[in-house]
Write a protein that holds these residues in place. Structure first.
Motif, PDB file in Angstrom:
ATOM      1  N   GLY A  61     -24.902 -24.677  30.744  1.00 57.27           N
ATOM      2  CA  GLY A  61     -25.457 -25.955  30.318  1.00 57.27           C
ATOM      3  C   GLY A  61     -25.491 -26.160  28.811  1.00 57.27           C
ATOM      4  O   GLY A  61     -25.885 -27.219  28.345  1.00 57.27           O
ATOM      5  N   GLU A  62     -25.068 -25.163  28.052  1.00 55.76           N
ATOM      6  CA  GLU A  62     -25.077 -25.277  26.588  1.00 55.76           C
ATOM      7  C   GLU A  62     -23.996 -26.237  26.111  1.00 55.76           C
ATOM      8  O   GLU A  62     -22.968 -26.399  26.760  1.00 55.76           O
ATOM      9  CB  GLU A  62     -24.927 -23.906  25.924  1.00 55.76           C
ATOM     10  N   LYS A  63     -24.232 -26.870  24.999  1.00 55.07           N
ATOM     11  CA  LYS A  63     -23.267 -27.808  24.408  1.00 55.07           C
ATOM     12  C   LYS A  63     -22.410 -27.060  23.390  1.00 55.07           C
ATOM     13  O   LYS A  63     -22.925 -26.315  22.563  1.00 55.07           O
ATOM     14  CB  LYS A  63     -23.996 -28.964  23.738  1.00 55.07           C
ATOM     15  N   ILE A  64     -21.106 -27.273  23.472  1.00 50.39           N
ATOM     16  CA  ILE A  64     -20.151 -26.699  22.522  1.00 50.39           C
ATOM     17  C   ILE A  64     -19.568 -27.891  21.785  1.00 50.39           C
ATOM     18  O   ILE A  64     -18.720 -28.605  22.311  1.00 50.39           O
ATOM     19  CB  ILE A  64     -19.059 -25.883  23.254  1.00 50.39           C
ATOM     20  N   VAL A  98     -10.536 -21.065  13.708  1.00 50.35           N
ATOM     21  CA  VAL A  98      -9.340 -21.332  14.494  1.00 50.35           C
ATOM     22  C   VAL A  98      -9.814 -21.282  15.944  1.00 50.35           C
ATOM     23  O   VAL A  98     -10.541 -20.362  16.340  1.00 50.35           O
ATOM     24  CB  VAL A  98      -8.232 -20.298  14.222  1.00 50.35           C
ATOM     25  N   VAL A  99      -9.440 -22.290  16.726  1.00 49.73           N
ATOM     26  CA  VAL A  99      -9.954 -22.418  18.088  1.00 49.73           C
ATOM     27  C   VAL A  99      -8.798 -22.506  19.075  1.00 49.73           C
ATOM     28  O   VAL A  99      -7.815 -23.210  18.833  1.00 49.73           O
ATOM     29  CB  VAL A  99     -10.835 -23.687  18.224  1.00 49.73           C
ATOM     30  N   MET A 100      -8.959 -21.805  20.173  1.00 51.19           N
ATOM     31  CA  MET A 100      -8.059 -21.979  21.313  1.00 51.19           C
ATOM     32  C   MET A 100      -8.852 -22.682  22.400  1.00 51.19           C
ATOM     33  O   MET A 100      -9.931 -22.221  22.775  1.00 51.19           O
ATOM     34  CB  MET A 100      -7.539 -20.631  21.819  1.00 51.19           C
ATOM     35  N   VAL A 101      -8.334 -23.804  22.883  1.00 47.67           N
ATOM     36  CA  VAL A 101      -8.924 -24.528  24.001  1.00 47.67           C
ATOM     37  C   VAL A 101      -7.936 -24.382  25.150  1.00 47.67           C
ATOM     38  O   VAL A 101      -6.802 -24.859  25.071  1.00 47.67           O
ATOM     39  CB  VAL A 101      -9.178 -26.014  23.664  1.00 47.67           C
ATOM     40  N   GLU A 123     -12.264 -18.673  17.742  1.00 51.16           N
ATOM     41  CA  GLU A 123     -13.173 -19.099  18.798  1.00 51.16           C
ATOM     42  C   GLU A 123     -12.304 -19.515  19.974  1.00 51.16           C
ATOM     43  O   GLU A 123     -11.163 -19.930  19.787  1.00 51.16           O
ATOM     44  CB  GLU A 123     -14.037 -20.269  18.324  1.00 51.16           C
ATOM     45  N   PHE A 124     -12.838 -19.383  21.177  1.00 49.13           N
ATOM     46  CA  PHE A 124     -12.055 -19.645  22.383  1.00 49.13           C
ATOM     47  C   PHE A 124     -12.946 -20.387  23.370  1.00 49.13           C
ATOM     48  O   PHE A 124     -14.074 -19.967  23.630  1.00 49.13           O
ATOM     49  CB  PHE A 124     -11.612 -18.311  22.991  1.00 49.13           C
ATOM     50  N   VAL A 125     -12.434 -21.494  23.902  1.00 50.06           N
ATOM     51  CA  VAL A 125     -13.158 -22.243  24.931  1.00 50.06           C
ATOM     52  C   VAL A 125     -12.221 -22.389  26.129  1.00 50.06           C
ATOM     53  O   VAL A 125     -11.176 -23.039  26.029  1.00 50.06           O
ATOM     54  CB  VAL A 125     -13.605 -23.636  24.431  1.00 50.06           C
ATOM     55  N   ALA A 126     -12.599 -21.762  27.236  1.00 41.94           N
ATOM     56  CA  ALA A 126     -11.846 -21.885  28.479  1.00 41.94           C
ATOM     57  C   ALA A 126     -12.474 -23.037  29.262  1.00 41.94           C
ATOM     58  O   ALA A 126     -13.640 -22.966  29.654  1.00 41.94           O
ATOM     59  CB  ALA A 126     -11.921 -20.585  29.275  1.00 41.94           C
ATOM     60  N   VAL A 127     -11.718 -24.113  29.458  1.00 41.27           N
ATOM     61  CA  VAL A 127     -12.238 -25.327  30.079  1.00 41.27           C
ATOM     62  C   VAL A 127     -11.706 -25.428  31.510  1.00 41.27           C
ATOM     63  O   VAL A 127     -10.508 -25.639  31.716  1.00 41.27           O
ATOM     64  CB  VAL A 127     -11.831 -26.580  29.269  1.00 41.27           C
ATOM     65  N   PHE A 132     -15.626 -15.012  26.117  1.00 40.63           N
ATOM     66  CA  PHE A 132     -15.620 -16.236  25.323  1.00 40.63           C
ATOM     67  C   PHE A 132     -16.355 -17.352  26.051  1.00 40.63           C
ATOM     68  O   PHE A 132     -16.824 -17.179  27.176  1.00 40.63           O
ATOM     69  CB  PHE A 132     -14.189 -16.660  24.977  1.00 40.63           C
ATOM     70  N   LYS A 133     -16.440 -18.493  25.397  1.00 35.11           N
ATOM     71  CA  LYS A 133     -17.124 -19.654  25.964  1.00 35.11           C
ATOM     72  C   LYS A 133     -16.312 -20.215  27.139  1.00 35.11           C
ATOM     73  O   LYS A 133     -15.102 -20.369  27.040  1.00 35.11           O
ATOM     74  CB  LYS A 133     -17.296 -20.738  24.900  1.00 35.11           C
ATOM     75  N   VAL A 134     -17.012 -20.512  28.226  1.00 36.35           N
ATOM     76  CA  VAL A 134     -16.383 -21.114  29.396  1.00 36.35           C
ATOM     77  C   VAL A 134     -17.112 -22.421  29.664  1.00 36.35           C
ATOM     78  O   VAL A 134     -18.346 -22.458  29.728  1.00 36.35           O
ATOM     79  CB  VAL A 134     -16.447 -20.189  30.630  1.00 36.35           C
TER      80      VAL A 134
END
Length: 170
Positions: free
Chosen positions: A45-48, A57-60, A90-94, A115-117
Motif C-alpha cells: 500500500g506504500e506510494k512510490i 537510475v530506475v528500472m521499471v 532503483e527498481f520497480v517491478a509493476v 526491490f519495490k513491487v
C-alpha cells in the motif's frame, strides 16, 4: 485465393496494426523522452512517487506472474538490482492489472524479491508508459527522469549492465 489461403490474412493484418500501434506508442514515448509522472502503489500500500525516484537510475519492469519470460528473467533482474543498488539503482517491478494481487504478493515473498513491487490494478501505469501490453517490458530511466532504453522481452543482460554502468557514474 482459396478459403484456406485467406485464413492468414486477418491475423496478419491484426499483427501489422498491433505493431504499428506499438511503434506509434513507442515513438510518442520517445519524443517526450521523460518518464511519465506515475505514482506506483506498492504491494503493502506504500506510494512510490516520481519524486522518490528522482536522482536515481530506475528500472521499471512491467511483468506478470503468468508470463513465463517474466518469471524466467526475474532471477537475473534480482542479480542486476543487487549488483547496482549501492551505486544508485532503483527498481520497480509493476504487476499488470490482470495479475491477481495475491499471486503477486505470493511470488514476491516466495522469491524474496529485494526491490519495490507495485500493483497496477487500474492499468493506468501501463497506459502512461505507452500502453504497455507485452510482458516483460522494462524501461531504464536516467537520474533526470528521462527514458534512455525500452526493452520488450528479456533484455540482453551484459548490454543492460553496460548501460546501467554508464548512467550510474557521477
Amino acid at each position: 485465393m482459396t478459403s484456406s489461403s485467406k485464413a492468414w490474412v486477418k491475423p496478419a493484418i491484426a499483427a501489422v496494426l498491433l505493431a504499428a500501434a506499438g511503434l506509434a506508442a513507442y515513438s510518442t514515448l520517445n519524443s517526450k523522452n521523460s518518464a511519465p509522472a506515475v505514482t506506483f502503489v506498492g504491494i503493502k500500500g506504500e506510494k512510490i512517487t516520481p519524486e522518490s525516484l528522482r536522482g536515481k537510475v530506475v528500472m521499471v519492469n512491467f511483468w506478470a506472474t503468468s508470463c513465463t519470460t517474466c518469471v524466467a528473467e526475474m532471477p537475473q533482474m534480482v542479480d542486476t538490482y543487487n549488483k547496482y543498488k549501492d551505486k544508485g539503482l532503483e527498481f520497480v517491478a509493476v504487476a499488470m492489472k490482470y495479475d491477481a494481487p495475491n499471486y503477486v504478493v505470493n511470488f514476491t515473498e516466495t522469491r524474496q524479491l529485494p526491490f519495490k513491487v507495485a500493483l497496477d490494478v487500474t492499468g493506468e501505469a501501463a497506459k502512461a508508459y505507452g500502453d504497455v501490453a507485452m510482458t516483460p517490458t522494462t524501461f531504464v530511466i536516467d537520474k533526470d527522469g528521462k527514458i534512455i532504453k525500452r526493452y520488450v522481452g528479456q533484455p540482453e543482460f551484459p548490454a543492460l549492465h553496460k548501460l546501467l554502468e554508464e548512467h550510474l557514474k557521477g
